[in-house]
Design an enzyme around this catalytic site. Structure first.
Site, short mmCIF file in Angstrom:
data_model
loop_
_atom_site.label_atom_id
_atom_site.label_comp_id
_atom_site.label_asym_id
_atom_site.label_seq_id
_atom_site.Cartn_x
_atom_site.Cartn_y
_atom_site.Cartn_z
N LYS A 33 0.83 -1.20 0.00
CA LYS A 33 0.00 0.00 0.00
C LYS A 33 0.87 1.26 0.00
O LYS A 33 1.96 1.26 0.60
CB LYS A 33 -0.86 -0.05 1.26
CG LYS A 33 -1.93 1.01 1.39
CD LYS A 33 -2.77 0.73 2.66
CE LYS A 33 -3.87 1.74 2.87
NZ LYS A 33 -4.67 1.43 4.08
N SER B 70 -9.53 1.31 3.25
CA SER B 70 -8.66 2.17 2.48
C SER B 70 -7.63 1.39 1.65
O SER B 70 -7.09 1.94 0.71
CB SER B 70 -7.94 3.15 3.40
OG SER B 70 -7.09 2.48 4.30
N SER C 289 -9.43 -1.36 7.34
CA SER C 289 -8.95 -1.06 5.99
C SER C 289 -8.23 -2.19 5.28
O SER C 289 -8.02 -2.11 4.07
CB SER C 289 -8.05 0.18 6.03
OG SER C 289 -8.83 1.35 6.13
#
Lengths: 443, 443
Positions: free
Chosen positions: B83, B158, B182
């Site tokens: 990420k 997310s 997330s």
């Protein structure tokens, strides 16, 4: 702890079923403790309020159960007392604060209800530092509680009455609470086992909060086995798992100054453990600042404690000592950013220690940097610097008696990981450590 | 996840050593993934920045190690992407925020360094919701990331790019971060395994914080076995212990509204598990308010995220979207008492759940109250209400694919206790659940 001449007291918690099998009744056990409280407590002032009638009724019911082979648990019949911030139905629930002098608990705290459900005889409530915010137990409202090992010396705190009562043989075990070390610190000074299970392992329902972030309920007992039995009765559920990893010995260089007797005793303990075959590895955790951590923990306790007591502070400010009022007022003056930074330091320290110590079964330090000290001397600032790590982590931790120096107890601090594995570790470690001696006047 | 025609992709992480033994090289594996990224990523926009040269060099080194019988770990040679809020040396470390568009990471985050030390080939960085504060991954700076299962639908967030890349077979596994869900939420929407180990089990060093109270690093993978292998390489250390207690099925009545397809799918999963011999017990936790918990978690994230980004907010406010600026500004306006109450709700909920669920090996819920939804529809407020419980507890948790409804994935949420035991539970549960299907365009 060895040296009690009365076999009832010497039996602690775990030894009681064998006594019952030999003809002693739970009624005899409760009577023995009530008699000792009457005779011996005036010298130390550990007991705040007795419920002799209630304890006797519970002892009679326990006797019937044992006679019928229907004991509810291994602690059925054990006489247990609790710190004055833990609600006991019908007794004053003061948390050591004068403002709550007439605050009678309407119901038992969850942990007390669990003890009763397991068959324990609840003797009453025990002395503590005002609001649990301090570690000398020099309480203006309840009176000073004294260390059974030496007159004029602090038993530590905030659960000073709990540790002193167990060391003096005034109850089979006791409950205390621990926000930055308040179970383990007085256990260290009084030479008893202090067991603070993981955060949430024992419910804090019905316990006066100091800090909901850091508060834990814990057990004072005369052996690790006793402490585990009482904790299980309070709901600590996890069972032991095999644990073959080494223990980390925290490198304290530059972190905290140990009194010479504590440093020497700790070195001796490590030597003894190594000789007994324990794998110990010295571990340095970088950027650990115990002083900053203490200030953050205190700030959080002052803010959260201030919220807990705000109504009483408004209604009866004179019911708090000026020292406590000033600590709580300081908390109320903080900015959100400063408070958030204090929480941050706690959480980031927790993360760092969890990551660094993942390969280990647990961490060893001395429980306190010093031994018990005289009430009329200075109060060391670092008393809870090592125990507070256990609250920041929320991990299961033990104070384990590890012999004596200058006639006062020494204590080994074990910070574990999983609850059951830590209980097993503490029991094994205890066997390798010199047991504590009962103070002479209480044998 | 089943249905990839390329045996390299079908091998995931755990299957790679067998491929190497059959003559496939780690170089072939990295080349296969790089080719897929080039061909397939334009449809979903999961990849932000590639380090093809670096990954190829690591693959060549891995090939030499396997040839010499010196592989560093079971994941040696596995192509993994991370990420965009996780620092990768030499790549932009933006956390999905335009203000950091030129913020090149000077060193690897601790978790990336660990992956490289275990031999992984780091492919690059993945799309995410701006600042990790939101769950649609509709990112104005990095571009919208799309769910591989359906065009125009959110992958969740997310860590949307991480879950989408794993589901589309663009990497063998991916790292994400998880503050209120997330990792698990996009894993649910994309039909992959999301594993968020316990707080502190994977270091957050070198990861852009949203909330140091709630942030966890986690793993997206195509099987529970793959996820555990990657997590262990990242430092998750605990080994499995025997676990014979039942699982609690959280009674959600009045707590959260499940979409009909999710409610039906969850009921089917519970039936299947019961038929397969699992002991499940319905558990009601009193006074649980998931909406209040969500608001507290968001408030803490807004305050802590505001502190994390305060310099950039001052220097380049236009580098943040107006929506994010307004959330962070709201955090900065809170009083200390309000903030303390938010932390309090988190901690007291954590205590309550720990006490209530002590008899259970873990808790089951659906991972999300809804399936993936269209970008042009309304955003449900309750998306992270179930996953957030795992962050409040700091406990190890999994999102496990559990079949499909209306052509979109369903997911089972497991909140465990001890790390190793939870890994073992997740692996056993996975075997009893229908596996997820690879989206057609990515087979």
């Amino acid at each position: 702890m060895t040296g009690f001449s009365d076999p009832i007291v010497a039996a602690g918690v775990a030894g009681l079923p064998a006594l019952y099998a030999s003809g002693v009744s739970p009624v005899d056990v409760t009577e023995a403790y009530l008699a000792r409280i009457e005779r011996l407590d005036p010298a130390i002032n550990a007991v705040v309020e007795l419920d002799a009638a209630g304890a006797r009724a519970e002892a009679r019911a326990s006797a019937r159960r044992w006679a019928e082979g229907k004991a509810r648990s291994p602690i059925d019949g054990a006489p247990i007392a609790v710190k004055a911030n833990i609600g006991v139905e019908g007794l004053v629930h003061s948390a050591g604060i004068k403002a709550y002098a007439r605050n009678v608990a309407p119901v038992d705290a969850a942990c007390v209800a669990r003890l009763r459900a397991a068959g324990a005889a609840i003797l009453g409530t025990l002395n503590m530092h005002e609001a649990a915010l301090g570690a000398t137990n020099d309480n203006a409202f309840l009176g000073r509680c004294t260390n059974p090992h030496r007159a004029g010396f602090t038993p530590g705190g905030s659960s000073g009455g709990s540790a002193a009562a167990v060391a003096a043989g005034l109850c089979a075990a006791a409950l205390g609470t621990d926000t930055m070390g308040s179970v383990r610190l007085p256990s260290s000074y009084c030479g008893v086992v202090g067991y603070k299970p993981a955060l949430g392992a024992i419910s804090t329902e019905g316990v006066t909060a100091l800090s909901w972030t850091l508060d834990h309920v814990g057990v004072h007992a005369r052996s690790a086995e006793d402490a585990a039995l009482v904790a299980r009765a309070c709901g600590v559920g996890e069972v032991a798992a095999a644990e073959n990893r080494p223990l980390a010995v925290l490198d304290l260089d530059g972190l905290v100054t140990l009194e010479p007797a504590v440093a020497e005793g700790f070195a001796r303990t490590l030597d003894d453990l190594t000789s007994a075959g324990w794998r110990l590895e010295r571990l340095r955790i970088e950027d650990l600042d115990l002083g900053a951590l203490r200030r953050a923990g205190l700030l959080i306790s002052e803010v959260e404690g201030g919220i807990e007591h705000r109504r009483a502070l408004a209604l009866d400010p004179e019911g708090f000592t000026p020292e406590l009022r000033s600590l709580l007022a300081w908390g109320a003056r903080q900015t959100p950013a400063r408070l958030a930074e204090a929480y941050r330091l706690l959480t980031e320290t927790r993360r760092k220690i969890l990551v660094t110590t993942a390969p280990y079964a647990g961490i060893l330090t001395p429980t306190t940097p010093q031994q018990a000290f005289a009430f009329d001397g200075a109060i060391p600032a670092s008393q809870a610097d090592l125990t507070a790590l256990g609250n920041v982590l929320g991990a299961p931790t033990y104070a384990l008696p590890s012999g004596e120096a200058n006639g006062l107890p020494l204590s080994l601090h074990l910070i574990g990981r999983a609850e059951g594995a830590t209980q097993a570790l503490a029991a094994r470690l205890s066997q390798a450590l010199p047991s504590a001696t009962v103070p002479e006047a209480f044998r």
